[in-house]
Design an enzyme around this catalytic site. Structure first.
Site, PDB file in Angstrom:
ATOM      1  N   VAL A  19      -4.730  -4.477   4.689  1.00  0.00           N
ATOM      2  CA  VAL A  19      -3.447  -5.120   4.157  1.00  0.00           C
ATOM      3  C   VAL A  19      -3.363  -4.547   2.427  1.00  0.00           C
ATOM      4  O   VAL A  19      -4.274  -4.885   1.826  1.00  0.00           O
ATOM      5  CB  VAL A  19      -3.558  -6.712   3.973  1.00  0.00           C
ATOM      6  CG1 VAL A  19      -2.336  -7.065   3.464  1.00  0.00           C
ATOM      7  CG2 VAL A  19      -3.828  -7.055   5.456  1.00  0.00           C
ATOM      8  N   ASP A  20      -2.530  -4.124   2.387  1.00  0.00           N
ATOM      9  CA  ASP A  20      -2.027  -3.438   0.809  1.00  0.00           C
ATOM     10  C   ASP A  20      -0.636  -3.595   0.339  1.00  0.00           C
ATOM     11  O   ASP A  20       0.126  -2.858   0.609  1.00  0.00           O
ATOM     12  CB  ASP A  20      -2.481  -1.917   0.920  1.00  0.00           C
ATOM     13  CG  ASP A  20      -2.528  -1.184  -0.659  1.00  0.00           C
ATOM     14  OD1 ASP A  20      -2.265  -1.882  -1.537  1.00  0.00           O
ATOM     15  OD2 ASP A  20      -2.626   0.052  -0.656  1.00  0.00           O
ATOM     16  N   SER A  21      -0.704  -4.718  -0.431  1.00  0.00           N
ATOM     17  CA  SER A  21       0.605  -5.014  -0.894  1.00  0.00           C
ATOM     18  C   SER A  21       1.230  -3.794  -2.032  1.00  0.00           C
ATOM     19  O   SER A  21       2.285  -3.942  -2.424  1.00  0.00           O
ATOM     20  CB  SER A  21       0.852  -6.395  -1.627  1.00  0.00           C
ATOM     21  OG  SER A  21      -0.041  -6.453  -2.624  1.00  0.00           O
ATOM     22  N   GLY A  22       0.135  -3.012  -2.326  1.00  0.00           N
ATOM     23  CA  GLY A  22       0.525  -2.057  -3.218  1.00  0.00           C
ATOM     24  C   GLY A  22       0.977  -0.860  -2.730  1.00  0.00           C
ATOM     25  O   GLY A  22       1.632   0.009  -3.469  1.00  0.00           O
ATOM     26  N   PHE A  24      -1.220  -1.618   6.616  1.00  0.00           N
ATOM     27  CA  PHE A  24       0.108  -2.920   6.899  1.00  0.00           C
ATOM     28  C   PHE A  24       0.472  -2.968   5.160  1.00  0.00           C
ATOM     29  O   PHE A  24       0.135  -3.467   4.407  1.00  0.00           O
ATOM     30  CB  PHE A  24      -0.439  -4.122   7.320  1.00  0.00           C
ATOM     31  CG  PHE A  24       0.671  -5.033   7.730  1.00  0.00           C
ATOM     32  CD1 PHE A  24       1.458  -4.349   8.623  1.00  0.00           C
ATOM     33  CD2 PHE A  24       0.799  -6.256   7.208  1.00  0.00           C
ATOM     34  CE1 PHE A  24       2.426  -5.459   9.235  1.00  0.00           C
ATOM     35  CE2 PHE A  24       1.988  -6.914   7.706  1.00  0.00           C
ATOM     36  CZ  PHE A  24       2.772  -6.571   8.651  1.00  0.00           C
TER      37      PHE A  24
END
Length: 414
Positions: free
Chosen positions: A215-218, A286
């Site tokens: 999970v990588d929001s960047g 993601f």
């Protein structure tokens, strides 16, 4: 309390001792520091000799007081011969076995060492004489460095206040002292800052195949590797009109795009689209596009990923549940391809979509490469000054997208 001892050769040694310590034990500590046998030492305070049985407090020695050490040239030797207890110029013992036995027999000295230098005490109690010799050399180098720093501080105290170079050195010493104090405070109150940060992974299913999803929001886009897409039976849906090149720490080929496929998070299915990359070091990421589409919340307090505004919550995986090759960030950076923390948008990756049809080009923002420019070189220099190799520093900075603090934490924790 701390006392300063001025030796016969006009060197200054600082000792951290108890006010109720005996003079004999202080001499024993000085014997280790100066290689002058206990029997040869005569300690003077305010011009009066202090006897072995006396306590420091009883003769009036207080915190930060100065004690003089002079030598008895004809002192009898009741212990091991002086040659057996003397040292080489590099600090190692001439006869390490005799030195080891000599210290072991002195219960007071052993008690002091166990309290103030447990590593040296364990080496003396152990059977590895080579390890003891190496530790003695290391302690000798530390004493030399401390003595050099003290001499520099003393020289600065008496430096010409109008001399520009002296003022620069004083300014540098003050700045370094502040840095050292800040580092010591961080070790005491914020030690986790020096540990490696484990990335966020959750269990998902893509087209019915279970995966560990990063999970990588960047990262701008959700990404799947070619091998993973093949395992999930999705390559038949690959739209190769969306080919391109993604640039980050290194570069990797964008093979195309899968426009929609089902992913299962918890017990609910969600539609998802992917960019397919030729990236063997990463399976499934993601990214922000799907995080926003499905109203995801990264809840670090509860350590869960909430999907659909909270209708589903899945826990982030613990380190033991993450495949080891996912955690090998150094291997990722060496390969020069896009691994965790180095994917489009978050690390300045850009897509070249020259082969895409008109009206379908990506509008992702192109950022500068963090591995170029004087700022990056300045960060390298600062971390190299902490004692790390240049190549390791470059890899750590590249891994964390030029973030100096995270790179330092990774290097300290590695």
């Amino acid at each position: 309390m701390k006392i300063t001892v001025m030796t016969a050769d006009e060197q200054f040694i600082t000792l951290d001792v108890d006010p109720e310590e005996s003079v004999e034990n202080v001499k024993a500590l000085l014997e280790v520091e100066t290689r002058v046998s206990l029997q040869q030492q005569q300690l003077l305070f305010n011009g009066k000799e202090m006897r072995n049985a006396e306590r420091l407090s009883s003769v009036g020695v207080r915190d930060n007081d100065l004690v003089m050490m002079v030598l008895h040239t004809s002192a009898p030797s009741s212990r091991a011969p002086t040659n057996d207890l003397s040292f080489h110029p590099d600090g190692s013992a001439i006869n390490p076995g005799a030195f080891q036995q000599h210290v072991r027999r002195d219960s007071d000295m052993m008690a002091q060492l166990l309290q103030r230098d447990p590593a040296l005490a364990q080496a003396i109690l152990g059977s590895d004489l080579n390890g003891l010799q190496n530790l003695l050399r290391e302690r000798h180098q530390q004493r030399l460095e401390l003595r050099r720093q003290q001499e520099e501080e003393m020289a600065l105290m008496y430096a010409d206040p109008f001399d520009v170079e002296s003022q620069k050195k004083i300014e540098a010493a003050i700045r370094q002292k502040g840095i050292d104090e800040n580092w010591a405070a961080a070790l005491e109150y914020n030690p986790e800052a020096f540990a490696r940060v484990i990335m966020l992974y959750v269990d998902m299913e893509v087209n019915g195949v279970p995966l560990k999803a990063f999970v990588d929001s960047g990262a701008q886009s959700t990404i799947i590797s070619k091998s993973c897409a093949e395992r999930c039976g999705l390559l038949r849906l690959l739209d190769q009109r969306y080919k391109g090149i993604a640039h980050g720490v290194g570069q990797t080929e964008i093979l195309g795009r899968i426009h929609v496929a089902p992913i299962k998070i918890g017990n609910i299915f969600y539609p998802c689209s992917f960019m397919v990359l030729d990236a063997p070091n990463m399976e499934f990421l993601f990214g922000l596009d799907m995080l926003r589409k499905h109203q995801c919340i990264i809840d670090l307090k509860e350590n869960v990923l909430r999907v659909g505004g909270g209708e589903v919550s899945v826990p982030f995986l613990q380190e033991k549940d993450i495949p080891t090759h996912f955690l090998d960030e150094s291997r990722y950076s060496k390969q020069g391809s896009l691994g965790p923390g180095s994917l489009p948008e978050s690390s300045g990756a850009k897509e070249k979509n020259d082969n895409m049809p008109t009206g379908s080009r990506s509008s992702g923002t192109t950022l500068s490469d963090p591995t170029r420019g004087p700022e990056f070189e300045a960060k390298i220099a600062k971390l190299v000054d902490l004692g790390f190799g240049r190549e390791a520093v470059i890899q750590a900075l590249s891994l964390f997208n030029g973030n100096e603090e995270q790179a330092a934490g990774f290097l300290f924790g590695g």
